[in-house]
Design an enzyme around this catalytic site. Structure first.
Site, short mmCIF file in Angstrom:
data_model
loop_
_atom_site.label_atom_id
_atom_site.label_comp_id
_atom_site.label_asym_id
_atom_site.label_seq_id
_atom_site.Cartn_x
_atom_site.Cartn_y
_atom_site.Cartn_z
N HIS A 1 -153.67 64.21 -25.39
CA HIS A 1 -153.76 62.78 -25.06
C HIS A 1 -152.71 62.41 -24.00
CE1 HIS A 1 -150.30 62.97 -27.58
NE2 HIS A 1 -150.17 61.67 -27.78
N THR B 1 -137.69 58.04 -24.19
CA THR B 1 -138.44 59.22 -24.62
C THR B 1 -139.66 59.51 -23.73
OG1 THR B 1 -139.72 57.89 -26.16
CG2 THR B 1 -137.75 58.93 -27.04
N SER B 2 -139.91 58.66 -22.75
CA SER B 2 -141.03 58.91 -21.83
C SER B 2 -140.47 59.31 -20.47
CB SER B 2 -141.90 57.66 -21.70
OG SER B 2 -142.39 57.31 -22.96
N HIS C 1 -140.95 59.62 -31.04
CA HIS C 1 -139.60 59.13 -30.71
C HIS C 1 -138.53 59.84 -31.55
CE1 HIS C 1 -140.97 55.61 -28.25
NE2 HIS C 1 -142.08 55.90 -28.91
N TRP D 1 -152.23 69.60 -39.01
CA TRP D 1 -150.99 69.44 -38.24
C TRP D 1 -150.43 70.84 -37.98
CZ3 TRP D 1 -149.54 65.46 -35.59
CH2 TRP D 1 -148.21 65.21 -35.26
N ASP E 1 -132.91 54.52 -29.19
CA ASP E 1 -134.16 54.55 -28.44
C ASP E 1 -134.19 53.32 -27.52
OD1 ASP E 1 -137.16 55.93 -28.94
OD2 ASP E 1 -137.18 53.97 -27.95
N TRP F 1 -145.88 61.89 -23.93
CA TRP F 1 -144.89 62.54 -23.08
C TRP F 1 -144.31 63.81 -23.70
CZ3 TRP F 1 -144.22 63.31 -18.36
CH2 TRP F 1 -143.01 63.81 -17.86
N THR G 1 -146.89 66.52 -23.20
CA THR G 1 -146.97 66.90 -21.79
C THR G 1 -145.81 67.83 -21.43
OG1 THR G 1 -147.99 64.78 -21.31
CG2 THR G 1 -147.08 65.97 -19.43
C1 UDX Z 1 -146.06 58.43 -28.78
C2 UDX Z 1 -146.89 58.05 -27.58
O1 UDX Z 1 -148.25 58.24 -27.83
C3 UDX Z 1 -146.49 58.78 -26.36
O2 UDX Z 1 -147.31 58.40 -25.27
C4 UDX Z 1 -145.07 58.47 -26.05
O3 UDX Z 1 -144.70 59.15 -24.87
C5 UDX Z 1 -144.20 58.86 -27.24
O4 UDX Z 1 -144.68 58.24 -28.42
P1 UDX Z 1 -147.39 60.60 -29.78
O5 UDX Z 1 -148.67 59.93 -29.53
O6 UDX Z 1 -147.14 61.05 -31.14
O7 UDX Z 1 -146.14 59.76 -29.25
O8 UDX Z 1 -147.40 61.88 -28.77
P2 UDX Z 1 -146.29 62.84 -28.22
O9 UDX Z 1 -145.31 62.13 -27.36
O10 UDX Z 1 -147.02 63.93 -27.57
O11 UDX Z 1 -145.51 63.38 -29.50
C6 UDX Z 1 -146.13 64.12 -30.52
C7 UDX Z 1 -145.12 65.07 -31.12
O12 UDX Z 1 -145.67 65.57 -32.32
C8 UDX Z 1 -144.81 66.26 -30.23
O13 UDX Z 1 -143.42 66.55 -30.24
C9 UDX Z 1 -145.57 67.40 -30.87
O14 UDX Z 1 -144.96 68.67 -30.76
C10 UDX Z 1 -145.62 66.99 -32.32
N1 UDX Z 1 -146.84 67.53 -32.96
C11 UDX Z 1 -148.08 67.13 -32.56
C12 UDX Z 1 -146.70 68.46 -33.96
O15 UDX Z 1 -145.59 68.86 -34.33
N2 UDX Z 1 -147.83 68.96 -34.53
C13 UDX Z 1 -149.07 68.59 -34.17
O16 UDX Z 1 -150.03 69.10 -34.77
C14 UDX Z 1 -149.21 67.63 -33.15
#
Ligand code: UDX
Length: 477
Positions: free
Chosen positions: A378, A149-150, A27, A360, A127, A381, A384
């Site tokens: 996983h 954010t989704s 978020h 990370w 948010d 959003w 994706t």
């Molecule tokens: C959560 C929920 O799981 C997700 O479904 C919802 O849409 C938003 O909140 P999260 O599980 O962290 O988020 O997943 P995601 O939405 O994919 O966000 C992860 C963020 O971390 C992405 O912006 C990604 O670029 C970043 N990231 C991930 C890194 O910078 N480094 C990494 O190694 C992994």
């Protein structure tokens, strides 16, 4: 992507926008990307944030930060809450319940200070899950815009939770969630025909996608929060989506028809990277290795900032990757495997020469690297959309919430990936990885989707216009 020079040369507008992100990585990233975008359009930026999960403020010398809601380390309502995993999310319930007075007070102070500086506070952008902020903003006659954010489709599905409950899908979840979360995914449920049925109201979904969201219709808890989120988003002054028109065209039409507040879909990752708001240090040590790999030969594996797996599922992943015989770069966050600090369950000799494991990574940069051929995700959003932005096909292993919905859209609607919908089984993982790495038609669809996105950002394109109309709208307050 907008350059720093463009940003600093922009004429300032004497208008301030106050942002209030939800304090979780998925978020914080889009909110700070949006703040950067509006800064580049001349607005001054104040970020309200909790101390919990505070971003690195030194990465944002052009913003003003103010920390609120959890300044008292002895306040028992949140000081004992877990810092990681799903339990950390309970703060959102506490602050939604108790945060109004403090937020109102802070906003009053900020509005007063702005007047003294001859600057106008245009609006508050929060948010969507901070639903308590709508009544606070109303009481100050301050327009509140929402950042959702989704996806738009997941909002529409969340908004239909009462209807889906009436159809009996959510009570199904009472009986089946434990089985789904435990054991080998849906393995024990494969005979249950109902889970495989199409959802009448959302024909692109299967009943199990609804079940896997894991929500109940309830006054409290996640279901109650979603209900309030939907209500207070509908009454806001505007909704900003991390998306683009061509991706969710019919959903955007429905939302524009049904919600009076204007909607602005903007693909943030195409404007600013999320790396400056990362809560964890990015490991970059694998880049020399990645640079040496052939184009589209490496599977990038990462499951966002919250998801956790049981050790037996982690081992299925390991075997699935090994048996696929593909090169891979795997982000394993410390704590990703329940009961382990980091990589203790790994067999000797893994990952070997075929792969690299890091804690990370700078994800957007990785996805944009020419060696990356697929993303096993996983289905969060941000992940994706970042994959769509780079034209990388996906393998989706969703956990809960919007993730199973995102996975279904990736595989069945946009057809740019495969949904591993039977849980963690090494043969299926191997098959999905091989398929996504070799399916040229799927890769081509991912490329075309990225191209549509790129076109939408050009002058006159839908995403370009969305930014322009957001700027004009916010300037009109
Ligand atoms: C959560 C929920 O799981 C997700 O479904 C919802 O849409 C938003 O909140 P999260 O599980 O962290 O988020 O997943 P995601 O939405 O994919 O966000 C992860 C963020 O971390 C992405 O912006 C990604 O670029 C970043 N990231 C991930 C890194 O910078 N480094 C990494 O190694 C992994």
């Amino acid at each position: 992507m907008e350059t720093q020079t463009e940003t600093t040369n922009t004429v300032r507008r004497n208008r301030r926008i106050i942002f209030f992100p939800l304090p979780y990585q998925g978020h914080i990233n889009p909110m700070l990307q949006l703040a950067n975008l509006l800064y580049s359009k001349g607005f001054s930026i104040t970020i309200l944030h909790t101390n919990f999960n505070k971003p690195k403020t030194s990465n944002y010398p052009h913003f003003t930060f103010k920390f609120i809601l959890d300044n008292d380390p002895h306040d028992g309502r949140y000081s004992n809450l877990p810092l990681h995993g799903m339990g950390a999310f309970n703060r959102v319930f506490v602050f939604n319940e108790d945060g109004a007075d403090e937020l109102r007070h802070e906003l009053e102070l900020l509005m007063l200070a702005s007047k003294e500086d001859d600057e106008h506070v245009s609006c508050l952008i929060t948010d969507a899950l901070w639903h308590f902020t709508q009544s606070v903003a109303d009481s100050l006659s301050l327009p509140r815009l929402v950042l959702r954010t989704s996806s738009l489709f997941s909002f529409l599905i969340y908004a239909s939770i009462p209807l889906l409950d009436d159809r009996g899908y959510l009570s199904l979840s009472d009986n089946t969630m434990a089985l789904i979360l435990d054991g080998l995914g849906y393995h024990d449920l494969s005979d249950n025909k109902r889970l495989e049925e199409q959802v009448e109201e959302f024909p692109m979904l299967k009943v199990k996608d609804i079940v896997k969201m894991g929500f109940k219709r309830e006054k409290d808890g996640a279901g109650g929060m979603i209900d309030n989120m939907v209500k207070q988003t509908k009454t806001s002054s505007g909704i900003i989506w991390n998306s683009f028109k061509e991706l969710e065209e019919s959903e955007l039409e429905t939302i524009r028809r049904d919600i009076p507040a204007p909607s602005f879909p903007i693909p943030f990752a195409k404007h600013f990277t999320a790396s400056s708001s990362s809560l964890l240090e990015h490991d970059r040590s694998f880049f020399p290795w990645l640079d040496q790999q052939p184009p589209k030969s490496v599977v990038y594996v990462s499951f966002g900032s919250v998801a956790q797996v049981e050790e037996k599922h982690f081992m299925e992943m390991v075997h699935g990757l090994v048996d696929s015989k593909q090169l891979f770069l795997w982000v394993v966050r410390p704590g990703f495997v329940s009961g382990s600090t980091w990589l203790e369950p790994l067999p000797d000799g893994f990952p070997g020469e075929r792969g690299r494991i890091v804690k990370w990574a700078p994800q957007q940069e990785v996805l944009g690297h020419e060696a990356i051929g697929a993303f096993w995700t996983h289905g969060g959003w941000n992940s994706t959309l970042e994959s769509v932005c780079e034209g990388v096909p996906m393998i989706c292993s969703p956990f809960w919430g919007d993730q199973p919905l995102d996975a279904r859209y990736v595989s069945d609607v946009w057809k740019v990936g495969v949904y591993l919908e039977n849980g963690w089984k090494r043969e299926e993982i191997t098959g999905a990885i091989r398929r996504v790495m070799t399916d040229e038609e799927m890769r081509e669809r991912a490329r075309v989707l990225k191209q549509k996105l790129d076109v939408s950002l050009m002058k006159g394109g839908s995403s370009y216009e969305s930014v322009e109309s957001l700027v004009a709208y916010v300037s009109s307050f």
